[in-house]
Write a protein that holds these residues in place. Sequence first.
Motif, PDB file in Angstrom:
ATOM      1  N   ILE A 141       0.830  -1.217   0.000  1.00 21.63           N
ATOM      2  CA  ILE A 141       0.000   0.000   0.000  1.00 21.63           C
ATOM      3  C   ILE A 141       0.859   1.258   0.000  1.00 21.63           C
ATOM      4  O   ILE A 141       2.046   1.215   0.329  1.00 21.63           O
ATOM      5  N   ARG A 142       0.221   2.363  -0.321  1.00 20.70           N
ATOM      6  CA  ARG A 142       0.926   3.632  -0.318  1.00 20.70           C
ATOM      7  C   ARG A 142       1.379   3.980   1.106  1.00 20.70           C
ATOM      8  O   ARG A 142       0.821   3.498   2.088  1.00 20.70           O
ATOM      9  N   THR A 143       2.350   4.836   1.184  1.00 21.93           N
ATOM     10  CA  THR A 143       3.007   5.056   2.481  1.00 21.93           C
ATOM     11  C   THR A 143       2.378   6.178   3.292  1.00 21.93           C
ATOM     12  O   THR A 143       2.712   6.363   4.457  1.00 21.93           O
ATOM     13  N   ASP A 144       1.447   6.914   2.683  1.00 27.85           N
ATOM     14  CA  ASP A 144       0.945   8.110   3.368  1.00 27.85           C
ATOM     15  C   ASP A 144      -0.449   7.936   3.960  1.00 27.85           C
ATOM     16  O   ASP A 144      -1.201   8.880   4.085  1.00 27.85           O
ATOM     17  N   ILE A 145      -0.765   6.709   4.320  1.00 28.96           N
ATOM     18  CA  ILE A 145      -2.075   6.427   4.899  1.00 28.96           C
ATOM     19  C   ILE A 145      -1.891   5.879   6.308  1.00 28.96           C
ATOM     20  O   ILE A 145      -1.191   4.889   6.507  1.00 28.96           O
ATOM     21  N   ASP A 146      -2.525   6.531   7.273  1.00 28.53           N
ATOM     22  CA  ASP A 146      -2.435   6.009   8.641  1.00 28.53           C
ATOM     23  C   ASP A 146      -3.790   5.475   9.096  1.00 28.53           C
ATOM     24  O   ASP A 146      -4.759   5.485   8.336  1.00 28.53           O
ATOM     25  N   SER A 147      -3.832   5.026  10.342  1.00 24.07           N
ATOM     26  CA  SER A 147      -5.037   4.337  10.800  1.00 24.07           C
ATOM     27  C   SER A 147      -6.230   5.293  10.866  1.00 24.07           C
ATOM     28  O   SER A 147      -7.366   4.879  10.683  1.00 24.07           O
ATOM     29  N   ASP A 148      -5.985   6.566  11.084  1.00 27.74           N
ATOM     30  CA  ASP A 148      -7.105   7.507  11.104  1.00 27.74           C
ATOM     31  C   ASP A 148      -7.652   7.733   9.700  1.00 27.74           C
ATOM     32  O   ASP A 148      -8.859   7.905   9.518  1.00 27.74           O
ATOM     33  N   ASP A 149      -6.766   7.697   8.704  1.00 30.39           N
ATOM     34  CA  ASP A 149      -7.246   7.766   7.324  1.00 30.39           C
ATOM     35  C   ASP A 149      -8.161   6.582   7.036  1.00 30.39           C
ATOM     36  O   ASP A 149      -9.196   6.736   6.377  1.00 30.39           O
ATOM     37  N   ILE A 150      -7.745   5.414   7.506  1.00 29.73           N
ATOM     38  CA  ILE A 150      -8.563   4.219   7.276  1.00 29.73           C
ATOM     39  C   ILE A 150      -9.930   4.382   7.916  1.00 29.73           C
ATOM     40  O   ILE A 150     -10.958   4.094   7.311  1.00 29.73           O
ATOM     41  N   ARG A 151      -9.938   4.872   9.148  1.00 24.69           N
ATOM     42  CA  ARG A 151     -11.208   5.113   9.825  1.00 24.69           C
ATOM     43  C   ARG A 151     -12.096   6.026   8.993  1.00 24.69           C
ATOM     44  O   ARG A 151     -13.284   5.750   8.779  1.00 24.69           O
ATOM     45  N   ARG A 152     -11.517   7.114   8.514  1.00 25.34           N
ATOM     46  CA  ARG A 152     -12.308   8.074   7.760  1.00 25.34           C
ATOM     47  C   ARG A 152     -12.743   7.520   6.415  1.00 25.34           C
ATOM     48  O   ARG A 152     -13.889   7.722   5.986  1.00 25.34           O
ATOM     49  N   LEU A 153     -11.853   6.829   5.743  1.00 21.44           N
ATOM     50  CA  LEU A 153     -12.212   6.297   4.421  1.00 21.44           C
ATOM     51  C   LEU A 153     -13.266   5.200   4.527  1.00 21.44           C
ATOM     52  O   LEU A 153     -14.178   5.120   3.709  1.00 21.44           O
ATOM     53  N   ILE A 154     -13.134   4.374   5.550  1.00 20.17           N
ATOM     54  CA  ILE A 154     -14.161   3.349   5.756  1.00 20.17           C
ATOM     55  C   ILE A 154     -15.493   4.016   6.073  1.00 20.17           C
ATOM     56  O   ILE A 154     -16.545   3.619   5.561  1.00 20.17           O
ATOM     57  N   GLY A 155     -15.447   5.035   6.883  1.00 17.66           N
ATOM     58  CA  GLY A 155     -16.664   5.785   7.169  1.00 17.66           C
ATOM     59  C   GLY A 155     -17.260   6.376   5.901  1.00 17.66           C
ATOM     60  O   GLY A 155     -18.484   6.393   5.728  1.00 17.66           O
ATOM     61  N   GLY A 156     -16.381   6.825   5.025  1.00 13.26           N
ATOM     62  CA  GLY A 156     -16.840   7.385   3.759  1.00 13.26           C
ATOM     63  C   GLY A 156     -17.507   6.345   2.879  1.00 13.26           C
ATOM     64  O   GLY A 156     -18.589   6.583   2.336  1.00 13.26           O
TER      65      GLY A 156
END
Lengths: 213, 213
Positions: A170-185
Amino acid sequence: MAYSNHDGVGRKGTAGVVAPQNAKGQLPDSSRHLRSDAARNRRQVLRAARGLLDTGDTTLPMNLIARQAGVGVGTVYRHFPTRRALLEALSQGSLETLVEEARLAAETPDPAKGLERLLHCALQCQLDDIGLATILSEPDFECPETLVLGAELGRSVTTILDRARTCGAIRTDIDSDDIRRLIGGVHHALRAGASQGAHLDRYLQVLLKGLQR
Amino acid sequence: MAYSNHDGVGRKGTAGVVAPQNAKGQLPDSSRHLRSDAARNRRQVLRAARGLLDTGDTTLPMNLIARQAGVGVGTVYRHFPTRRALLEALSQGSLETLVEEARLAAETPDPAKGLERLLHCALQCQLDDIGLATILSEPDFECPETLVLGAELGRSVTTILDRARTCGAIRTDIDSDDIRRLIGGVHHALRAGASQGAHLDRYLQVLLKGLQR
DNA sequence: ACCTGAACACCGTTCAAGT
DNA sequence: ACCTGAACACCGTTCAAGT
């Protein structure tokens, strides 16, 4: 799932056998030391609130809940000072399920498979329980129990991301909060249409591919 | 943008020069044939509502709006029978902007670039005007004007998707409604955090890559 | 400890009475 | 045509009074 029968009452479909113990055989903190009438009231409130939530109504009017639960409004507020607290209690079981799944996902040998498993499960859990989606969309927990669970979830997600990054999945600029937000999206996108979860696989594919290096 | 100065009042930042004409030099349908006091009331209501919306409050309480606009509640309801109608009037300018941008995107020689342009603009417009995001998240329009605009937007999106599909730039199982929902999802993800639009480029990259074949 | 429910402020929506 | 605002139902939240 062994986690659904604590005091959060059952979610839609589950028959609602309310056992006062969680999977570890302990009383949940929030129900310990409660006078029996208080414990009963608490259950009634949760049951009524769950009924409303399963309607799809996420507003959870305190007065209405009190009426349906057969208690005074003050009792609702005593047990759940804020709507957020009520929501967290309602979703604790779902959150426990998700936390456990995330732990398993983090142990999956292939990091890419682990990530896929995590995202799929997170989406499915939020589709199954809109209360879970609601509390995850705003990550500052009020109840100690859910706070702990949320932290554990975050650690598993971070682990999965680290491993997937290390092997270049995966790309290197994604953290766990991004995952939370993207999943929410994506969850939001899935709800924004007639057929709720019909597009889960497709949208999940889009997200997974989008996260690749 | 020539489209922002119709009767929808200005959005945050824009100084609010309220001209009673749209870009084509005609009175908008909704303001035509209005008695001058009625037109003034309508503008006052829109101005108050816009102020609330720019606060981030998307609930738009009719009574509060009436108070702030200095009119009776009945007047608010007379001009805008539903909150949705009010929201559509508030966001008409943003929608016009987006429709125009989508048209330009559809004319971009490289279909992939066109899609990128479309998605970027759609996200930016929704970040700039949360009212636009709100009405696009539920695509059944009430006002004739916005209905027409929405249809035109849909056609542009479909055109862009068709062209991108034809040259193999994107997967084949995504239609314009999927785009609407996915953009809404990413918008939701962007709002679900402290720094609103800071991650726009990153999340947009994820979506664009995810849509590739 | 815990429960109740009145109390107050406020919103949604309608509609009779006005100009 | 259009405006006003009282009216009624309902929710959020608190808190004095109870057991």
